[in-house]
Design an enzyme around this catalytic site. Structure first.
Site, PDB file in Angstrom:
ATOM      1  N   SER A 142      40.586  42.217  48.435  1.00 14.79           N
ATOM      2  CA  SER A 142      40.856  40.791  48.605  1.00 14.79           C
ATOM      3  C   SER A 142      41.188  40.557  50.060  1.00 14.79           C
ATOM      4  CB  SER A 142      42.050  40.362  47.730  1.00 14.79           C
ATOM      5  OG  SER A 142      42.499  39.071  48.071  1.00 14.79           O
ATOM      6  N   TYR A 155      51.078  41.886  44.867  1.00 14.81           N
ATOM      7  CA  TYR A 155      49.617  41.814  44.895  1.00 14.81           C
ATOM      8  C   TYR A 155      49.115  42.124  46.295  1.00 14.81           C
ATOM      9  CZ  TYR A 155      44.906  39.821  44.541  1.00 14.81           C
ATOM     10  OH  TYR A 155      43.545  39.624  44.566  1.00 14.81           O
TER      11      TYR A 155
END
Length: 278
Positions: A142, A155
């Site tokens: 990501s 995350y």
């Protein structure tokens, strides 16, 4: 199967076996459909076996239940799959909210799925690639693996780890003809972002956009690919920019949106799903 300009053996997707995790829906399902359209032997693996079987039936693929946190599961799926030419480590979770409010259980699940899932997958599938002298791994990370976001601390940690893991293993495997690419999407319209505010200056992409980037790495074998592609130089610039300047940019693009879901009920439902697998 000749050596391409980047130094890796070419991969004939029409004859390749492609194993994709988290492929029962979202990015993984879109990726499975694209590989199937190119004639690949697609294997869909997902912790939700019902979703995996439904996605597989639609494209004539094979389906397996797989909890990526389990090395035993991985070994079983790889053994049943046979020689894996392309491994797409896509399965992941994205809890959102204040760091101090997140439970240890959710944090552990995030790291186990987003990081150990990749480690287990490569340790299960790459030895066969090394033995055959060719293969390709795609780790779906990501842009949060480059740029920190308030409300996504663990995350962020998992995706920073995924980017570093991909870069280091790429160096280790290169001499054996095996490449590793990290694909770094911006916000994606999937279940992971449900309930959060998308848009408003933040580039937002569809699962098919990420799937296309994943498939393209089988040809380019690039180390990192941002989705959309133009964000690559921007994330590098942000990483090196003074903190004050970064704060100004965050304010312009509502950088605290992960702390304040636009649809709290929808977001709460997703967070409950994450907690259910801890």
């Amino acid at each position: 199967m000749g050596i391409l300009g980047h130094g890796y053996p070419g991969i004939d997707l029409a004859a390749a076996t492609v194993l994709i995790t988290g492929a029962g829906r979202g990015i993984g399902q879109a990726t499975a459909e694209m590989f199937a359209a190119k004639g690949s032997d697609v294997v869909i693996a997902d912790v939700d076996l019902v979703a995996a079987e439904a996605a597989a039936a639609a494209i004539g693929a094979r389906a397996f239940g797989l909890d990526v946190r389990s090395r035993a599961d991985w070994d079983s799926v790889v053994a049943e799959t046979g020689a894996v030419d392309v491994l797409v480590n896509n399965a992941g979770v994205m809890p959102a909210g204040a760091f101090l409010d997140e439970s240890d259980e959710v944090g552990h699940a995030t790291m186990d799925i987003n990081v150990w899932g990749l480690i287990h997958g490569m340790r299960a599938a790459v030895p066969g690639m090394v033995e055959r002298g060719r293969g390709h791994v795609v780790n779906v990370a990501s842009l949060a693996g480059k740029v920190p976001v308030p409300g996504l601390a663990v995350y962020n940690a998992s995706k920073f780890a995924a980017v570093g893991l991909s870069a280091a293993t790429r160096l280790e495997f290169a001499e054996h003809g095996v490449s590793v690419s990290a694909v770094l999407p911006s916000a994606v319209r999937t279940r992971l972002s449900s309930g959060l505010t998308l848009g408003r200056g933040m580039p937002t992409v569809d699962p098919a956009d990420v799937a296309e980037a994943i498939v393209q790495t089988c040809r380019t074998r690039r180390a990192e690919v941002a989705v959309p592609n133009y964000l690559g130089p921007i994330d590098i610039a942000l990483a090196a920019a003074p903190e004050r300047a970064v704060r100004l940019v965050r304010n312009l693009f509502d950088g605290n949106r992960a702390l304040h879901p636009a649809d709290e009920q929808t977001r709460a439902a997703y967070e409950a799903q994450v907690r259910s697998i801890t």
